[in-house]
Design a protein around this motif. Structure first.
Motif, PDB file in Angstrom:
ATOM      1  N   SER A 131      36.653  52.142  27.597  1.00 15.74           N
ATOM      2  CA  SER A 131      37.605  52.681  26.628  1.00 15.74           C
ATOM      3  C   SER A 131      37.058  53.884  25.872  1.00 15.74           C
ATOM      4  N   TYR A 157      44.543  48.516  33.960  1.00 15.52           N
ATOM      5  CA  TYR A 157      44.357  47.058  33.906  1.00 15.52           C
ATOM      6  C   TYR A 157      43.014  46.646  34.509  1.00 15.52           C
ATOM      7  N   PRO A 160      39.842  44.052  30.210  1.00 13.11           N
ATOM      8  CA  PRO A 160      40.446  43.925  28.871  1.00 13.11           C
ATOM      9  C   PRO A 160      40.174  45.146  27.999  1.00 13.11           C
ATOM     10  N   ASP A 161      39.005  45.734  28.164  1.00  8.79           N
ATOM     11  CA  ASP A 161      38.644  46.923  27.391  1.00  8.79           C
ATOM     12  C   ASP A 161      39.558  48.100  27.731  1.00  8.79           C
ATOM     13  N   LYS A 164      43.058  47.442  26.379  1.00 10.29           N
ATOM     14  CA  LYS A 164      43.087  47.677  24.931  1.00 10.29           C
ATOM     15  C   LYS A 164      43.232  49.166  24.636  1.00 10.29           C
ATOM     16  N   ALA A 165      42.488  49.991  25.375  1.00  8.78           N
ATOM     17  CA  ALA A 165      42.584  51.446  25.191  1.00  8.78           C
ATOM     18  C   ALA A 165      43.986  51.941  25.507  1.00  8.78           C
ATOM     19  N   TRP A 166      44.576  51.412  26.571  1.00  8.13           N
ATOM     20  CA  TRP A 166      45.915  51.834  26.969  1.00  8.13           C
ATOM     21  C   TRP A 166      46.945  51.453  25.903  1.00  8.13           C
ATOM     22  N   LYS A 167      46.825  50.260  25.340  1.00  8.82           N
ATOM     23  CA  LYS A 167      47.759  49.828  24.296  1.00  8.82           C
ATOM     24  C   LYS A 167      47.641  50.709  23.049  1.00  8.82           C
ATOM     25  N   GLN A 168      46.433  51.157  22.754  1.00  3.78           N
ATOM     26  CA  GLN A 168      46.247  52.072  21.623  1.00  3.78           C
ATOM     27  C   GLN A 168      46.914  53.420  21.900  1.00  3.78           C
TER      28      GLN A 168
END
Length: 202
Positions: A131, A157, A160-161, A164-168
């Motif tokens: 990320s 995908y 998880p890291d 998380k970056a993509w969701k941010q």
């Protein structure tokens, strides 16, 4: 490439360990599907892109697809491994060599300087699947590149890291349009529209 059993010596910059692999094993695990590579071609063609920047040349197949559209004049690809670069260069020598240039080095070392000089309209981020590395590339693009039309983050995908970056990124108000096609996340920083996010079956 999938039938090339040449053994090559590689070095993992993250773990600082050397290891050996065949070209065929790299091809079987690292190459994108023809469907995804064709999507890159069509997206670049649709956006009327002339300059492309890629992190993570690998064996150079996606690089060739991105160099394919007629309007594309230059694809600048960053690769940290000298041996992988040489294998990719052999492919380029057969096709579209006049459009493609590989820059040796890590994204930490060379991404920002090349970005500032080249001002690519599309960036394909596919080198360091962590990320902080992805975020660093995006911040460099948003700070130094006025020409950008699209940023593609591969393997959102992967871990998880990465997710998380993509969701941010999705929640970042600077990016009016983001699209999730599972294999990659697409960011369109300059779309003049209310903020929207789409998930597509691809």
């Amino acid at each position: 490439m999938k039938s090339d059993h040449e053994v090559i010596d590689l070095f993992d910059l993250k773990t600082k360990k050397s290891y050996r692999k065949t070209v065929s094993s790299i091809a079987k695990t690292s190459l994108s599907t023809p469907k995804f590579s064709s999507f890159l071609y069509k997206l670049i063609e649709w956006l009327d892109v002339e300059r492309v920047m890629e992190t993570g040349t690998s064996l150079g197949i996606n690089t060739l697809y991105m160099a394919g559209p007629e309007k594309v004049k230059r694809v600048l690809s960053i690769e940290a491994s000298p041996i992988i670069s040489s294998i990719a260069q052999k492919q380029f020598s057969k096709l579209l060599q006049h459009k493609i240039e590989i820059k040796q080095g890590t994204i930490h070392e060379v991404f920002a300087p090349i970005l500032i000089k080249e001002q690519p309209e599309l960036c394909f981020i596919d080198a360091d699947h962590r990320s902080h590395a992805v975020n660093s590339c995006i911040e460099s693009i948003m700070t130094h590149n006025k020409a950008i039309k699209c940023i593609i983050i591969h393997d959102i995908y992967w871990s998880p890291d990465m997710l998380k970056a993509w969701k941010q990124i999705i929640s970042d108000t600077r990016f009016k349009l983001t699209v999730d096609i599972f294999q990659a996340g697409l960011i369109f920083p300059k779309m003049e529209m209310p903020k929207q996010h789409f998930t597509l079956r691809f």
